[in-house]
Design a protein around this motif. Structure first.
Motif, PDB file in Angstrom:
ATOM      1  N   ALA A  61     135.564  12.289  92.747  1.00 23.43           N
ATOM      2  CA  ALA A  61     134.290  12.956  93.010  1.00 23.43           C
ATOM      3  C   ALA A  61     134.303  13.729  94.329  1.00 23.43           C
ATOM      4  CB  ALA A  61     133.159  11.935  93.026  1.00 23.43           C
ATOM      5  N   GLU A  62     135.129  13.326  95.291  1.00 20.40           N
ATOM      6  CA  GLU A  62     135.155  13.990  96.594  1.00 20.40           C
ATOM      7  C   GLU A  62     135.846  15.353  96.546  1.00 20.40           C
ATOM      8  OE1 GLU A  62     136.836  11.527  99.582  1.00 20.40           O
ATOM      9  OE2 GLU A  62     135.424   9.864  99.269  1.00 20.40           O
ATOM     10  N   LEU A  63     136.644  15.602  95.517  1.00 22.29           N
ATOM     11  CA  LEU A  63     137.445  16.826  95.471  1.00 22.29           C
ATOM     12  C   LEU A  63     137.013  17.788  94.370  1.00 22.29           C
ATOM     13  CD1 LEU A  63     140.976  15.292  96.108  1.00 22.29           C
ATOM     14  CD2 LEU A  63     139.475  16.431  97.737  1.00 22.29           C
ATOM     15  N   LEU A  64     135.890  17.505  93.754  1.00 21.27           N
ATOM     16  CA  LEU A  64     135.371  18.405  92.723  1.00 21.27           C
ATOM     17  C   LEU A  64     134.271  19.282  93.308  1.00 21.27           C
ATOM     18  CD1 LEU A  64     135.166  16.032  89.621  1.00 21.27           C
ATOM     19  CD2 LEU A  64     136.897  17.761  90.129  1.00 21.27           C
ATOM     20  N   PRO A  65     134.126  20.525  92.812  1.00 24.95           N
ATOM     21  CA  PRO A  65     134.942  21.187  91.787  1.00 24.95           C
ATOM     22  C   PRO A  65     136.302  21.610  92.338  1.00 24.95           C
ATOM     23  CG  PRO A  65     133.360  22.724  92.670  1.00 24.95           C
ATOM     24  CD  PRO A  65     133.043  21.395  93.298  1.00 24.95           C
ATOM     25  N   VAL A  66     137.231  21.884  91.441  1.00 31.46           N
ATOM     26  CA  VAL A  66     138.576  22.262  91.853  1.00 31.46           C
ATOM     27  C   VAL A  66     138.561  23.670  92.438  1.00 31.46           C
ATOM     28  CG1 VAL A  66     140.980  22.478  91.141  1.00 31.46           C
ATOM     29  CG2 VAL A  66     139.484  20.862  89.977  1.00 31.46           C
ATOM     30  N   THR A  67     139.134  23.811  93.616  1.00 37.95           N
ATOM     31  CA  THR A  67     139.276  25.111  94.278  1.00 37.95           C
ATOM     32  C   THR A  67     140.736  25.275  94.705  1.00 37.95           C
ATOM     33  OG1 THR A  67     138.791  24.222  96.476  1.00 37.95           O
ATOM     34  CG2 THR A  67     136.915  24.937  95.134  1.00 37.95           C
ATOM     35  N   LYS A  68     141.040  26.423  95.289  1.00 41.93           N
ATOM     36  CA  LYS A  68     142.397  26.633  95.797  1.00 41.93           C
ATOM     37  C   LYS A  68     142.736  25.611  96.874  1.00 41.93           C
ATOM     38  CE  LYS A  68     142.878  31.580  94.809  1.00 41.93           C
ATOM     39  NZ  LYS A  68     143.151  32.928  95.384  1.00 41.93           N
ATOM     40  N   ALA A  69     141.707  25.141  97.597  1.00 37.29           N
ATOM     41  CA  ALA A  69     141.936  24.183  98.677  1.00 37.29           C
ATOM     42  C   ALA A  69     142.159  22.766  98.161  1.00 37.29           C
ATOM     43  CB  ALA A  69     140.761  24.206  99.649  1.00 37.29           C
ATOM     44  N   THR A  70     141.566  22.423  97.016  1.00 38.65           N
ATOM     45  CA  THR A  70     141.681  21.049  96.506  1.00 38.65           C
ATOM     46  C   THR A  70     142.706  20.907  95.384  1.00 38.65           C
ATOM     47  OG1 THR A  70     139.876  21.384  94.918  1.00 38.65           O
ATOM     48  CG2 THR A  70     139.282  20.579  97.104  1.00 38.65           C
ATOM     49  N   SER A  71     143.135  22.024  94.792  1.00 34.81           N
ATOM     50  CA  SER A  71     144.121  21.942  93.719  1.00 34.81           C
ATOM     51  C   SER A  71     145.429  21.356  94.249  1.00 34.81           C
ATOM     52  CB  SER A  71     144.382  23.336  93.140  1.00 34.81           C
ATOM     53  OG  SER A  71     145.336  23.280  92.116  1.00 34.81           O
ATOM     54  N   GLY A  72     145.965  20.392  93.530  1.00 31.51           N
ATOM     55  CA  GLY A  72     147.205  19.730  93.935  1.00 31.51           C
ATOM     56  C   GLY A  72     146.992  18.486  94.775  1.00 31.51           C
ATOM     57  N   LYS A  73     145.758  18.273  95.244  1.00 30.49           N
ATOM     58  CA  LYS A  73     145.482  17.087  96.045  1.00 30.49           C
ATOM     59  C   LYS A  73     145.590  15.816  95.186  1.00 30.49           C
ATOM     60  CE  LYS A  73     144.222  19.259  99.894  1.00 30.49           C
ATOM     61  NZ  LYS A  73     144.930  19.111 101.188  1.00 30.49           N
ATOM     62  N   GLN A  74     145.998  14.727  95.832  1.00 31.16           N
ATOM     63  CA  GLN A  74     146.105  13.445  95.142  1.00 31.16           C
ATOM     64  C   GLN A  74     144.722  12.798  95.013  1.00 31.16           C
ATOM     65  OE1 GLN A  74     149.125  11.947  93.904  1.00 31.16           O
ATOM     66  NE2 GLN A  74     149.739  14.076  94.216  1.00 31.16           N
ATOM     67  N   VAL A 138     144.028   5.413  87.756  1.00 30.74           N
ATOM     68  CA  VAL A 138     145.141   6.364  87.752  1.00 30.74           C
ATOM     69  C   VAL A 138     145.179   7.121  89.070  1.00 30.74           C
ATOM     70  CG1 VAL A 138     145.055   6.617  85.249  1.00 30.74           C
ATOM     71  CG2 VAL A 138     143.765   8.206  86.686  1.00 30.74           C
ATOM     72  N   THR A 139     146.382   7.548  89.445  1.00 31.40           N
ATOM     73  CA  THR A 139     146.590   8.346  90.649  1.00 31.40           C
ATOM     74  C   THR A 139     147.464   9.532  90.289  1.00 31.40           C
ATOM     75  OG1 THR A 139     146.472   6.390  92.078  1.00 31.40           O
ATOM     76  CG2 THR A 139     147.482   8.377  93.006  1.00 31.40           C
ATOM     77  N   GLY A 140     147.003  10.712  90.669  1.00 32.88           N
ATOM     78  CA  GLY A 140     147.778  11.911  90.350  1.00 32.88           C
ATOM     79  C   GLY A 140     147.245  13.139  91.050  1.00 32.88           C
ATOM     80  N   ALA A 141     147.851  14.266  90.719  1.00 29.00           N
ATOM     81  CA  ALA A 141     147.481  15.535  91.351  1.00 29.00           C
ATOM     82  C   ALA A 141     146.367  16.217  90.566  1.00 29.00           C
ATOM     83  CB  ALA A 141     148.698  16.456  91.441  1.00 29.00           C
ATOM     84  N   LEU A 142     145.356  16.666  91.288  1.00 31.13           N
ATOM     85  CA  LEU A 142     144.223  17.350  90.671  1.00 31.13           C
ATOM     86  C   LEU A 142     144.620  18.778  90.292  1.00 31.13           C
ATOM     87  CD1 LEU A 142     141.151  17.108  90.034  1.00 31.13           C
ATOM     88  CD2 LEU A 142     140.730  18.070  92.302  1.00 31.13           C
ATOM     89  N   GLN A 143     144.211  19.205  89.099  1.00 26.56           N
ATOM     90  CA  GLN A 143     144.542  20.534  88.603  1.00 26.56           C
ATOM     91  C   GLN A 143     143.300  21.200  88.009  1.00 26.56           C
ATOM     92  OE1 GLN A 143     148.719  21.402  88.257  1.00 26.56           O
ATOM     93  NE2 GLN A 143     147.481  20.959  90.052  1.00 26.56           N
ATOM     94  N   ALA A 144     143.254  22.519  88.098  1.00 24.05           N
ATOM     95  CA  ALA A 144     142.145  23.272  87.515  1.00 24.05           C
ATOM     96  C   ALA A 144     142.356  23.432  86.021  1.00 24.05           C
ATOM     97  CB  ALA A 144     142.040  24.648  88.169  1.00 24.05           C
ATOM     98  N   SER A 145     141.271  23.570  85.279  1.00 21.12           N
ATOM     99  CA  SER A 145     141.363  23.784  83.837  1.00 21.12           C
ATOM    100  C   SER A 145     142.215  25.016  83.547  1.00 21.12           C
ATOM    101  CB  SER A 145     139.968  23.969  83.230  1.00 21.12           C
ATOM    102  OG  SER A 145     139.268  22.748  83.187  1.00 21.12           O
ATOM    103  N   GLU A 146     143.023  24.916  82.505  1.00 18.64           N
ATOM    104  CA  GLU A 146     143.899  26.033  82.132  1.00 18.64           C
ATOM    105  C   GLU A 146     143.124  27.093  81.354  1.00 18.64           C
ATOM    106  OE1 GLU A 146     148.138  23.643  81.627  1.00 18.64           O
ATOM    107  OE2 GLU A 146     146.890  24.026  79.865  1.00 18.64           O
TER     108      GLU A 146
END
Length: 262
Positions: A61-74, A138-146
């Motif tokens: 919830a802290e990293l949404l919505p996905v932006t260029k700054a948050t994409s790839g963050k764990q 789960v733990t992983g990298a955040l990605q924007a919708s394709e």
């Protein structure tokens, strides 16, 4: 011999050349700058994804919505897997295969698409390990919708049941009876022996077709500068030769009068 340069026709030609050359140079430089900006964006995005692997994961919830700054963050998310799908036609390490995608329904009621891993070969549900039951974190990298059709994402339709071409909320919301996050996560470690799918750079930061179009336009604008100069010298040479022939009496009087009138 060069008096023809003072005729209205040549005034027009010279003005056109003097205006078109700096304009083409400006446009070529601007397109080159756009290409260099995209190269720099790609470099920054790649470095961001690499650096994000070593960062401590944060709640989704802290990293949404996905932006260029948050994409790839764990990120971390907790919920229950409610549905599993396959994403065919995905390449990894030069081999064709498919993603195993599971929807993790969180406490908010929304489902988070989670890429559990990659398997080689044609998409086959019998080869995909079943997702864990019960509540999982789960733990992983955040990605924007394709977006179908971009960055190698297939826009193919009519796939068999249980498969999707793109990982996006717009595609997945039609497959489940609840809302889907406008984002997805690729696990840091492949689940159940599958190969982990590395995080990709944010949208519009890669060396994609648009970047190389900018480079192509750069070459076209600078080539046009050379073409304008070449044509000016060609016309000038032709006029000089015509004037020289006229002085020597090698041009019929009628053609000479026509050229003088122009």
């Amino acid at each position: 011999m060069y008096r023809f340069l003072l005729t209205p026709r040549w005034w027009g030609i010279n003005v056109f050349v003097l205006l078109s050359i700096p304009f083409c140079i400006f446009m070529g430089s601007w397109q080159l700058g756009r290409f260099e900006d995209r190269v720099q964006d790609h470099r920054n995005a790649t470095e961001q994804v690499s650096a994000a692997r070593d960062e401590a994961p944060r709640p989704l919830a802290e990293l949404l919505p996905v932006t260029k700054a948050t994409s790839g963050k764990q990120v971390t998310a907790t919920g229950r897997y409610v549905k599993q799908l396959l994403v065919p036609g995905r390449e990894l390490d030069g081999r064709q295969g498919f993603y195993v995608l599971a929807l993790l329904r969180t406490g908010s009621g929304e489902a988070l698409p989670v890429v559990r891993g990659w398997l080689p070969g044609a998409a086959d549900a019998n080869r995909a390990p079943a997702p864990p039951s019960g509540e999982v974190t789960v733990t992983g990298a955040l990605q924007a919708s394709e977006t179908p059709g971009d960055n190698g994402v297939s826009a193919q339709g009519g796939l068999p049941s249980g498969q999707t071409a793109a990982i996006s909320a717009a595609s997945l919301v039609n497959l489940v009876p609840y809302d889907v996050y406008d984002a997805w996560v690729t696990l840091a470690r492949g689940d159940s022996g599958m190969k982990a799918v590395p995080a990709s750079a944010p949208p519009d930061t890669g060396l994609d077709l648009k970047a190389f179009q900018n480079l192509g336009y750069t070459a076209e604008w600078f080539a046009f500068v050379g073409f304008v100069i070449f044509m000016w010298f060609r016309l000038l040479r032709r006029e000089v030769e015509f004037a020289r022939d006229a002085e020597l009496g090698l041009v019929p009087e009628r053609e000479e009068q026509r050229a003088t009138a122009v």
